[in-house]
Enzyme design. Structure first.
Site, PDB file in Angstrom:
ATOM      1  N   PRO A  24       0.781  -1.233   0.000  1.00 58.13           N
ATOM      2  CA  PRO A  24       0.000   0.000   0.000  1.00 58.13           C
ATOM      3  C   PRO A  24       0.818   1.291   0.000  1.00 58.13           C
ATOM      4  O   PRO A  24       1.828   1.394   0.679  1.00 58.13           O
ATOM      5  CB  PRO A  24      -0.827  -0.109   1.294  1.00 58.13           C
ATOM      6  CG  PRO A  24      -0.151  -1.137   2.118  1.00 58.13           C
ATOM      7  CD  PRO A  24       0.496  -2.083   1.159  1.00 58.13           C
ATOM      8  N   ASN A  25       0.347   2.199  -0.809  1.00 55.70           N
ATOM      9  CA  ASN A  25       0.845   3.577  -0.932  1.00 55.70           C
ATOM     10  C   ASN A  25       2.132   3.701  -1.734  1.00 55.70           C
ATOM     11  O   ASN A  25       2.571   4.810  -2.031  1.00 55.70           O
ATOM     12  CB  ASN A  25       1.017   4.248   0.448  1.00 55.70           C
ATOM     13  CG  ASN A  25      -0.294   4.331   1.188  1.00 55.70           C
ATOM     14  OD1 ASN A  25      -1.272   4.826   0.635  1.00 55.70           O
ATOM     15  ND2 ASN A  25      -0.350   3.828   2.404  1.00 55.70           N
TER      16      ASN A  25
ATOM     17  N   ARG B 274       5.161  12.086  -3.120  1.00 53.21           N
ATOM     18  CA  ARG B 274       5.038  12.622  -1.762  1.00 53.21           C
ATOM     19  C   ARG B 274       6.231  12.148  -0.932  1.00 53.21           C
ATOM     20  O   ARG B 274       6.880  11.169  -1.257  1.00 53.21           O
ATOM     21  CB  ARG B 274       3.747  12.129  -1.090  1.00 53.21           C
ATOM     22  CG  ARG B 274       2.474  12.335  -1.890  1.00 53.21           C
ATOM     23  CD  ARG B 274       2.074  13.785  -1.970  1.00 53.21           C
ATOM     24  NE  ARG B 274       1.762  14.310  -0.638  1.00 53.21           N
ATOM     25  CZ  ARG B 274       0.551  14.292  -0.102  1.00 53.21           C
ATOM     26  NH1 ARG B 274      -0.448  13.781  -0.763  1.00 53.21           N
ATOM     27  NH2 ARG B 274       0.355  14.796   1.101  1.00 53.21           N
TER      28      ARG B 274
ATOM     29  N   TYR C 292      11.395   8.791   0.912  1.00 55.28           N
ATOM     30  CA  TYR C 292      11.285   7.746  -0.114  1.00 55.28           C
ATOM     31  C   TYR C 292      11.898   8.118  -1.469  1.00 55.28           C
ATOM     32  O   TYR C 292      11.823   7.341  -2.412  1.00 55.28           O
ATOM     33  CB  TYR C 292       9.811   7.357  -0.304  1.00 55.28           C
ATOM     34  CG  TYR C 292       9.168   6.833   0.963  1.00 55.28           C
ATOM     35  CD1 TYR C 292       9.610   5.643   1.529  1.00 55.28           C
ATOM     36  CD2 TYR C 292       8.144   7.515   1.605  1.00 55.28           C
ATOM     37  CE1 TYR C 292       9.041   5.149   2.695  1.00 55.28           C
ATOM     38  CE2 TYR C 292       7.559   7.031   2.763  1.00 55.28           C
ATOM     39  CZ  TYR C 292       8.014   5.849   3.293  1.00 55.28           C
ATOM     40  OH  TYR C 292       7.450   5.358   4.447  1.00 55.28           O
TER      41      TYR C 292
ATOM     42  N   ASN D 298       7.947  -5.798  -1.023  1.00 58.45           N
ATOM     43  CA  ASN D 298       7.857  -4.684  -0.084  1.00 58.45           C
ATOM     44  C   ASN D 298       6.380  -4.575   0.291  1.00 58.45           C
ATOM     45  O   ASN D 298       5.582  -3.983  -0.445  1.00 58.45           O
ATOM     46  CB  ASN D 298       8.360  -3.381  -0.712  1.00 58.45           C
ATOM     47  CG  ASN D 298       8.386  -2.250   0.307  1.00 58.45           C
ATOM     48  OD1 ASN D 298       7.818  -2.365   1.401  1.00 58.45           O
ATOM     49  ND2 ASN D 298       9.032  -1.148  -0.036  1.00 58.45           N
TER      50      ASN D 298
ATOM     51  N   ALA E 148       3.195  -0.974   4.757  1.00 56.68           N
ATOM     52  CA  ALA E 148       2.653  -0.979   6.129  1.00 56.68           C
ATOM     53  C   ALA E 148       2.153  -2.363   6.552  1.00 56.68           C
ATOM     54  O   ALA E 148       2.160  -2.693   7.747  1.00 56.68           O
ATOM     55  CB  ALA E 148       1.543   0.057   6.245  1.00 56.68           C
TER      56      ALA E 148
ATOM     57  N   GLU F 292      12.466  -9.848   1.424  1.00 57.46           N
ATOM     58  CA  GLU F 292      11.732  -8.682   1.939  1.00 57.46           C
ATOM     59  C   GLU F 292      12.600  -7.452   1.729  1.00 57.46           C
ATOM     60  O   GLU F 292      13.782  -7.469   2.098  1.00 57.46           O
ATOM     61  CB  GLU F 292      11.456  -8.892   3.436  1.00 57.46           C
ATOM     62  CG  GLU F 292      10.804  -7.696   4.101  1.00 57.46           C
ATOM     63  CD  GLU F 292      10.636  -7.891   5.621  1.00 57.46           C
ATOM     64  OE1 GLU F 292      10.924  -9.003   6.140  1.00 57.46           O
ATOM     65  OE2 GLU F 292      10.233  -6.918   6.278  1.00 57.46           O
TER      66      GLU F 292
ATOM     67  N   HIS G  12      12.817  -3.011   1.967  1.00 58.84           N
ATOM     68  CA  HIS G  12      12.250  -1.717   2.358  1.00 58.84           C
ATOM     69  C   HIS G  12      13.157  -0.616   1.855  1.00 58.84           C
ATOM     70  O   HIS G  12      14.385  -0.772   1.840  1.00 58.84           O
ATOM     71  CB  HIS G  12      12.092  -1.615   3.879  1.00 58.84           C
ATOM     72  CG  HIS G  12      11.127  -2.626   4.412  1.00 58.84           C
ATOM     73  ND1 HIS G  12       9.764  -2.495   4.255  1.00 58.84           N
ATOM     74  CD2 HIS G  12      11.332  -3.804   5.026  1.00 58.84           C
ATOM     75  CE1 HIS G  12       9.172  -3.555   4.779  1.00 58.84           C
ATOM     76  NE2 HIS G  12      10.097  -4.370   5.249  1.00 58.84           N
TER      77      HIS G  12
ATOM     78  N   ARG H 111      13.230   4.158  12.514  1.00 58.58           N
ATOM     79  CA  ARG H 111      11.949   4.877  12.497  1.00 58.58           C
ATOM     80  C   ARG H 111      11.123   4.451  13.727  1.00 58.58           C
ATOM     81  O   ARG H 111      11.680   3.942  14.691  1.00 58.58           O
ATOM     82  CB  ARG H 111      11.244   4.592  11.172  1.00 58.58           C
ATOM     83  CG  ARG H 111      12.120   5.011   9.962  1.00 58.58           C
ATOM     84  CD  ARG H 111      11.415   4.829   8.657  1.00 58.58           C
ATOM     85  NE  ARG H 111      10.257   5.726   8.544  1.00 58.58           N
ATOM     86  CZ  ARG H 111       9.348   5.632   7.563  1.00 58.58           C
ATOM     87  NH1 ARG H 111       9.491   4.702   6.626  1.00 58.58           N
ATOM     88  NH2 ARG H 111       8.335   6.468   7.521  1.00 58.58           N
TER      89      ARG H 111
HETATM   90  O1  CA2 Z   1      10.593   1.797   3.708  1.00 58.82           O
HETATM   91  C1  CA2 Z   1       9.744   1.101   3.149  1.00 58.82           C
HETATM   92  O2  CA2 Z   1       9.919   0.604   2.042  1.00 58.82           O
HETATM   93  C2  CA2 Z   1       8.386   0.868   3.818  1.00 58.82           C
HETATM   94  O3  CA2 Z   1       7.962  -0.444   3.478  1.00 58.82           O
HETATM   95  C3  CA2 Z   1       7.458   1.899   3.243  1.00 58.82           C
HETATM   96  C4  CA2 Z   1       6.072   1.876   3.891  1.00 58.82           C
HETATM   97  C5  CA2 Z   1       6.185   1.924   5.411  1.00 58.82           C
HETATM   98  O4  CA2 Z   1       4.910   1.782   5.987  1.00 58.82           O
HETATM   99  C6  CA2 Z   1       7.108   0.854   5.935  1.00 58.82           C
HETATM  100  O5  CA2 Z   1       7.202   0.986   7.337  1.00 58.82           O
HETATM  101  C7  CA2 Z   1       8.474   0.964   5.333  1.00 58.82           C
HETATM  102  C8  CA2 Z   1       5.246   3.065   3.444  1.00 58.82           C
HETATM  103  C9  CA2 Z   1       5.097   3.208   1.976  1.00 58.82           C
HETATM  104  C10 CA2 Z   1       4.427   4.491   1.699  1.00 58.82           C
HETATM  105  O6  CA2 Z   1       5.009   5.023   0.549  1.00 58.82           O
HETATM  106  C11 CA2 Z   1       4.831   6.337   0.286  1.00 58.82           C
HETATM  107  C12 CA2 Z   1       5.509   6.824  -0.796  1.00 58.82           C
HETATM  108  C13 CA2 Z   1       5.391   8.149  -1.111  1.00 58.82           C
HETATM  109  C14 CA2 Z   1       4.580   8.976  -0.350  1.00 58.82           C
HETATM  110  C15 CA2 Z   1       3.899   8.469   0.735  1.00 58.82           C
HETATM  111  C16 CA2 Z   1       4.021   7.146   1.057  1.00 58.82           C
END
Ligand code: CA2
Length: 139
Positions: free
Chosen positions: A10-11, A18, A23, A72, A75, A96, A98, A105
């Site tokens: 997700p996301n 963003r 990221y 990946n 969340a 896996e 990230h 974090r």
């Molecule tokens: O660091 C990572 O790859 C995560 O899997 C990213 C997840 C986060 O919940 C994990 O704890 C670590 C979040 C992905 C959200 O991606 C976004 C990208 C751009 C803007 C907002 C969110």
């Protein structure tokens, strides 16, 4: 030809749009084009979903006929027993990944339901985390 699948949770479709401080500013599709050209001798499939059950279905679909899965779960990494069980149930090895270093974090990001059944975990190298996972499957 080796067959790998990258599965994003997700996301991650918002990458590059963003929170570039965490990221980065490259979208995943831009990154994927680069990586497909660089590793042209590898079949690299890609799937992204914001829906937990769709991610599980995709693991079932590719988990018996691909050489490797790069996951990946975003969340859902920290919450989904279902995704953890799916990784355990399939035959294809899962790495896996990230983008961020989840250990520097928030505390809730230190827990992963994926890691216990993953072949390995790569985190904190930005989008290069995915490339390192690809290299580990082809070397
Ligand atoms: O660091 C990572 O790859 C995560 O899997 C990213 C997840 C986060 O919940 C994990 O704890 C670590 C979040 C992905 C959200 O991606 C976004 C990208 C751009 C803007 C907002 C969110």
């Amino acid at each position: 030809m080796k067959k790998l699948t990258i599965i994003n949770g997700p996301n991650l479709n918002l990458l590059g749009k963003r929170e570039p401080n965490i990221y980065g500013s490259l979208s995943f599709t831009e990154f994927l084009e680069e990586i497909k050209q660089k590793y042209a001798h590898v079949e690299i499939d890609y799937f992204q979903s914001n829906i937990e059950g769709e991610l599980i279905d995709k693991l079932h679909e590719v988990g018996f006929n691909h050489d490797g899965i790069i996951l990946n779960a975003a969340a859902y990494t920290h919450t989904s027993v279902g995704l953890g069980d799916a990784v355990k149930a399939i035959e294809t090895p899962v790495i896996e990944v990230h983008i961020s270093n989840t250990f520097n974090r928030e505390e809730f990001r230190h827990q992963s339901y994926i890691s216990p059944n993953a072949r390995g975990v790569i985190l904190g190298f930005g989008l290069q985390s995915y490339e390192l996972a690809i290299q580990s499957f082809i070397n």
